[in-house]
Design an enzyme around this catalytic site. Structure first.
Site, PDB file in Angstrom:
ATOM      1  N   SER A 127      29.790  39.082   0.276  1.00 49.09           N
ATOM      2  CA  SER A 127      29.920  39.329   1.708  1.00 49.09           C
ATOM      3  C   SER A 127      31.327  38.983   2.175  1.00 49.09           C
ATOM      4  CB  SER A 127      28.908  38.444   2.446  1.00 49.09           C
ATOM      5  OG  SER A 127      29.160  38.458   3.830  1.00 49.09           O
ATOM      6  N   TYR A 151      25.295  29.789   3.781  1.00 45.42           N
ATOM      7  CA  TYR A 151      25.102  31.148   3.272  1.00 45.42           C
ATOM      8  C   TYR A 151      26.384  31.658   2.614  1.00 45.42           C
ATOM      9  CZ  TYR A 151      24.944  36.235   3.343  1.00 45.42           C
ATOM     10  OH  TYR A 151      25.036  37.559   2.985  1.00 45.42           O
ATOM     11  N   LYS A 155      27.334  32.459  -1.505  1.00 43.53           N
ATOM     12  CA  LYS A 155      27.909  33.710  -2.046  1.00 43.53           C
ATOM     13  C   LYS A 155      29.163  33.403  -2.865  1.00 43.53           C
ATOM     14  CE  LYS A 155      25.017  36.720  -0.578  1.00 43.53           C
ATOM     15  NZ  LYS A 155      24.227  37.502  -1.515  1.00 43.53           N
TER      16      LYS A 155
HETATM   17  P1  NAD Z   1      17.243  42.132   2.833  1.00 42.56           P
HETATM   18  O1  NAD Z   1      16.647  40.822   3.214  1.00 42.56           O
HETATM   19  O2  NAD Z   1      16.762  43.337   3.506  1.00 42.56           O
HETATM   20  O3  NAD Z   1      17.091  42.353   1.250  1.00 42.56           O
HETATM   21  C1  NAD Z   1      16.984  41.293   0.337  1.00 42.56           C
HETATM   22  C2  NAD Z   1      15.758  41.567  -0.514  1.00 42.56           C
HETATM   23  O4  NAD Z   1      15.620  40.541  -1.488  1.00 42.56           O
HETATM   24  C3  NAD Z   1      14.471  41.604   0.284  1.00 42.56           C
HETATM   25  O5  NAD Z   1      13.758  42.766  -0.053  1.00 42.56           O
HETATM   26  C4  NAD Z   1      13.738  40.348  -0.151  1.00 42.56           C
HETATM   27  O6  NAD Z   1      12.337  40.519  -0.105  1.00 42.56           O
HETATM   28  C5  NAD Z   1      14.272  40.167  -1.554  1.00 42.56           C
HETATM   29  N1  NAD Z   1      14.261  38.781  -2.050  1.00 42.56           N
HETATM   30  C6  NAD Z   1      14.687  37.667  -1.416  1.00 42.56           C
HETATM   31  N2  NAD Z   1      14.527  36.591  -2.204  1.00 42.56           N
HETATM   32  C7  NAD Z   1      14.023  37.045  -3.369  1.00 42.56           C
HETATM   33  C8  NAD Z   1      13.647  36.411  -4.588  1.00 42.56           C
HETATM   34  N3  NAD Z   1      13.757  35.082  -4.745  1.00 42.56           N
HETATM   35  N4  NAD Z   1      13.168  37.182  -5.587  1.00 42.56           N
HETATM   36  C9  NAD Z   1      13.031  38.515  -5.432  1.00 42.56           C
HETATM   37  N5  NAD Z   1      13.363  39.171  -4.301  1.00 42.56           N
HETATM   38  C10 NAD Z   1      13.843  38.430  -3.288  1.00 42.56           C
HETATM   39  O7  NAD Z   1      18.808  41.963   2.978  1.00 42.56           O
HETATM   40  P2  NAD Z   1      19.963  43.068   2.834  1.00 42.56           P
HETATM   41  O8  NAD Z   1      20.619  43.185   4.142  1.00 42.56           O
HETATM   42  O9  NAD Z   1      19.457  44.280   2.163  1.00 42.56           O
HETATM   43  O10 NAD Z   1      20.962  42.261   1.887  1.00 42.56           O
HETATM   44  C11 NAD Z   1      20.989  42.473   0.482  1.00 42.56           C
HETATM   45  C12 NAD Z   1      22.038  41.568  -0.118  1.00 42.56           C
HETATM   46  O11 NAD Z   1      23.302  41.858   0.465  1.00 42.56           O
HETATM   47  C13 NAD Z   1      21.784  40.077   0.122  1.00 42.56           C
HETATM   48  O12 NAD Z   1      22.158  39.378  -1.050  1.00 42.56           O
HETATM   49  C14 NAD Z   1      22.735  39.751   1.263  1.00 42.56           C
HETATM   50  O13 NAD Z   1      23.129  38.404   1.242  1.00 42.56           O
HETATM   51  C15 NAD Z   1      23.891  40.677   0.970  1.00 42.56           C
HETATM   52  N6  NAD Z   1      24.675  41.005   2.170  1.00 42.56           N
HETATM   53  C16 NAD Z   1      24.039  41.540   3.248  1.00 42.56           C
HETATM   54  C17 NAD Z   1      24.773  41.827   4.405  1.00 42.56           C
HETATM   55  C18 NAD Z   1      24.088  42.387   5.622  1.00 42.56           C
HETATM   56  O14 NAD Z   1      24.665  42.329   6.684  1.00 42.56           O
HETATM   57  N7  NAD Z   1      22.912  42.976   5.536  1.00 42.56           N
HETATM   58  C19 NAD Z   1      26.148  41.581   4.431  1.00 42.56           C
HETATM   59  C20 NAD Z   1      26.768  41.064   3.303  1.00 42.56           C
HETATM   60  C21 NAD Z   1      26.002  40.774   2.162  1.00 42.56           C
HETATM   61  C1  UD1 Z   2      26.972  38.018  10.848  1.00 37.34           C
HETATM   62  C2  UD1 Z   2      27.083  36.776  10.000  1.00 37.34           C
HETATM   63  C3  UD1 Z   2      27.764  37.137   8.691  1.00 37.34           C
HETATM   64  C4  UD1 Z   2      27.031  38.268   7.999  1.00 37.34           C
HETATM   65  C5  UD1 Z   2      26.940  39.456   8.937  1.00 37.34           C
HETATM   66  C6  UD1 Z   2      26.117  40.534   8.320  1.00 37.34           C
HETATM   67  C7  UD1 Z   2      27.301  34.928  11.609  1.00 37.34           C
HETATM   68  C8  UD1 Z   2      28.195  33.890  12.174  1.00 37.34           C
HETATM   69  N1  UD1 Z   2      27.848  35.767  10.725  1.00 37.34           N
HETATM   70  O1  UD1 Z   2      28.271  38.459  11.090  1.00 37.34           O
HETATM   71  O2  UD1 Z   2      27.791  36.008   7.844  1.00 37.34           O
HETATM   72  O3  UD1 Z   2      27.706  38.644   6.809  1.00 37.34           O
HETATM   73  O4  UD1 Z   2      26.297  39.031  10.154  1.00 37.34           O
HETATM   74  O5  UD1 Z   2      26.251  41.740   9.006  1.00 37.34           O
HETATM   75  O6  UD1 Z   2      26.125  35.001  11.909  1.00 37.34           O
HETATM   76  N2  UD1 Z   2      26.813  40.229  18.996  1.00 37.34           N
HETATM   77  C9  UD1 Z   2      26.520  40.227  20.334  1.00 37.34           C
HETATM   78  N3  UD1 Z   2      25.219  40.122  20.710  1.00 37.34           N
HETATM   79  C10 UD1 Z   2      24.187  40.022  19.827  1.00 37.34           C
HETATM   80  C11 UD1 Z   2      24.502  40.017  18.447  1.00 37.34           C
HETATM   81  C12 UD1 Z   2      25.834  40.108  18.071  1.00 37.34           C
HETATM   82  O7  UD1 Z   2      27.407  40.322  21.173  1.00 37.34           O
HETATM   83  O8  UD1 Z   2      23.018  39.904  20.235  1.00 37.34           O
HETATM   84  C13 UD1 Z   2      28.223  40.359  18.589  1.00 37.34           C
HETATM   85  C14 UD1 Z   2      28.738  39.184  17.786  1.00 37.34           C
HETATM   86  O9  UD1 Z   2      29.230  38.178  18.627  1.00 37.34           O
HETATM   87  C15 UD1 Z   2      29.834  39.858  16.955  1.00 37.34           C
HETATM   88  C16 UD1 Z   2      29.289  41.273  16.732  1.00 37.34           C
HETATM   89  O10 UD1 Z   2      28.304  41.474  17.748  1.00 37.34           O
HETATM   90  O11 UD1 Z   2      31.029  39.974  17.691  1.00 37.34           O
HETATM   91  C17 UD1 Z   2      28.618  41.445  15.383  1.00 37.34           C
HETATM   92  O12 UD1 Z   2      27.646  40.433  15.221  1.00 37.34           O
HETATM   93  P1  UD1 Z   2      26.647  40.418  13.985  1.00 37.34           P
HETATM   94  O13 UD1 Z   2      25.995  41.727  13.833  1.00 37.34           O
HETATM   95  O14 UD1 Z   2      25.785  39.214  14.121  1.00 37.34           O
HETATM   96  O15 UD1 Z   2      27.611  40.269  12.716  1.00 37.34           O
HETATM   97  P2  UD1 Z   2      28.742  39.159  12.387  1.00 37.34           P
HETATM   98  O16 UD1 Z   2      28.835  38.167  13.453  1.00 37.34           O
HETATM   99  O17 UD1 Z   2      29.959  39.885  12.012  1.00 37.34           O
END
Ligand code: NAD
Ligand code: UD1
Length: 339
Positions: A127, A151, A155
């Site tokens: 991330s 978190y 990572k």
């Molecule tokens: P998500 O929660 O939708 O997907 C994660 C999946 O992993 C889920 O289906 C959950 O059931 C499964 N899971 C969790 N723990 C598990 C375990 N112990 N064994 C087996 N399965 C398990 O989240 P996502 O948004 O799809 O994120 C996927 C990956 O990407 C995560 O590692 C997350 O940290 C990373 N990531 C997500 C974002 C984001 O904004 N969505 C940003 C940066 C990184």
């Molecule tokens: C958050 C996480 C980051 C993660 C990312 C995944 C925090 C501090 N960071 O980032 O670790 O990787 O999500 O996508 O939680 N906002 C509003 N109102 C809301 C929600 C969000 O104004 O109800 C604003 C936030 O202040 C920010 C932007 O929208 O400026 C994006 O927010 P968000 O979607 O939560 O993502 P990040 O803060 O970038």
């Protein structure tokens, strides 16, 4: 089964979209998920999208070494994409042990099982949160890493462990992908993101306001040093991200060693720009009020995605309007997610 790819967390948001992209590229996803943040109903949706059978799926935990050993013994797995993990920043502050257990310990168990099975190609979900508050944007991969919460630290710990593993013996092919802000949904509207409870992230919150499930959005801060005073992020369409995984997988299958890449668009959008684009895409008003800043938020950051372009030939093709239109198609057709 030469093209079988084990997708941990493949029933989740990014994992399910990546399964679509994998199948379209001729790979066969094999999902391993414990459904702690996903629904098994996604499998039937994936079948509808592909027009074929649902992907094979194993209900289990990535920390279960005996299960992983069985999976590698029974399936001819060419590579692993490791999405399984916990991702809520606030929860990680409240319960760091469960975050380190799932994210760090889970990755260690997986890597050890891969090593024992002789499977050495791994794509890992990292991330942009590993950068913490950056000195400037766009952020290149060489920027300092200083995650600000458990978190993010989980990572970075996995990134460092996998880097050490790669350097410790020949044959590993590992890509660490640092996602910026994944949003949107598959264009079919059949799969998408449905957070449990009140969404923390902007796009799911805006979608729920537009569909009438929440009355208004609170904009977290209107006095940032940005053009309109609201926070700026690099939102990247989840299908672009999914295609980035396929590109990284192809590259890793052909090249040994460690690769660390940003996956973002290289463009920042403010909260108000997102809200306006969503109103345009949905035709619905998104009432909002400006509230105080959210503790821990960074004012603005976006990716330097040039390394992914140069190495993988990948770049994001979809813009903010596509992200909003596809989020809206999913949200309006599935207001309660997969329920
Ligand atoms: P998500 O929660 O939708 O997907 C994660 C999946 O992993 C889920 O289906 C959950 O059931 C499964 N899971 C969790 N723990 C598990 C375990 N112990 N064994 C087996 N399965 C398990 O989240 P996502 O948004 O799809 O994120 C996927 C990956 O990407 C995560 O590692 C997350 O940290 C990373 N990531 C997500 C974002 C984001 O904004 N969505 C940003 C940066 C990184
Ligand atoms: C958050 C996480 C980051 C993660 C990312 C995944 C925090 C501090 N960071 O980032 O670790 O990787 O999500 O996508 O939680 N906002 C509003 N109102 C809301 C929600 C969000 O104004 O109800 C604003 C936030 O202040 C920010 C932007 O929208 O400026 C994006 O927010 P968000 O979607 O939560 O993502 P990040 O803060 O970038």
């Amino acid at each position: 089964m030469k093209n079988c790819v084990l997708v941990t967390g493949g029933a989740g948001y990014i994992g399910s979209h990546t399964c679509v992209a994998l199948a379209a590229a001729g790979f066969e996803p094999l999902i391993l998920d414990n459904y702690c943040n996903a629904s098994p109903k996604v499998l039937e949706r994936l079948a509808r999208i592909s027009g074929g059978p649902a992907p094979r799926a194993i209900d289990g935990d990535v920390r279960d070494r005996a299960l992983l050993d069985r999976v590698f013994a029974e399936h001819s797995v060419a590579a692993v994409i490791h999405f399984a993990g916990l991702k809520a920043v606030g929860d990680s502050v409240a319960d760091p042990l469960s975050y380190y257990d799932t994210n760090v310990h889970g990755s260690l168990v997986l890597a050890a099982a891969m090593r024992a099975a002789g499977v050495r190609t791994l794509i890992f979900s990292s991330s942009a949160t590993v950068y913490g508050e950056p000195d400037h944007s766009p952020i290149p991969e060489s920027a300092p890493t200083r995650p600000a919460n458990p978190y993010g630290r989980s990572k970075l710990m996995v990134e460092e462990t996998l880097g050490d593993l790669c350097r410790s013996e020949a044959g590993w092919r590992i890509a660490l992908l640092r996602y910026f802000n994944p949003v949107g949904a598959h264009e079919s509207g059949l799969i998408g993101e449905h957070p449990q409870g009140k969404p923390n992230n902007l796009m799911p919150f805006v979608s729920q306001v537009a569909v009438g499930q929440r009355t208004q959005l609170t904009v977290h801060g209107g006095d940032y040093p940005t053009p309109d005073g609201t926070g700026v992020r690099d939102y990247v369409h989840v299908m672009d991200l999914a295609e980035g995984h396929v590109a990284a997988l192809r590259h890793a299958l052909a090249h040994e060693g460690l690769l660390t890449l940003n996956l973002g668009t290289g463009r920042g959008a403010s909260v108000l720009e997102v809200v306006t684009a969503f109103e345009r895409a949905s035709g619905k008003p998104v009432p909002r009020t400006i509230g105080p800043r959210r503790p821990g938020d960074v004012p603005a950051y976006w990716a330097d995605p040039s390394a992914a372009r140069a190495t993988l030939g990948w770049e994001a093709r979809r813009g903010l309007d596509d992200m909003c239109a596809d989020s809206w198609r999913w949200q309006s057709a599935n207001p309660n997610g997969y329920a």
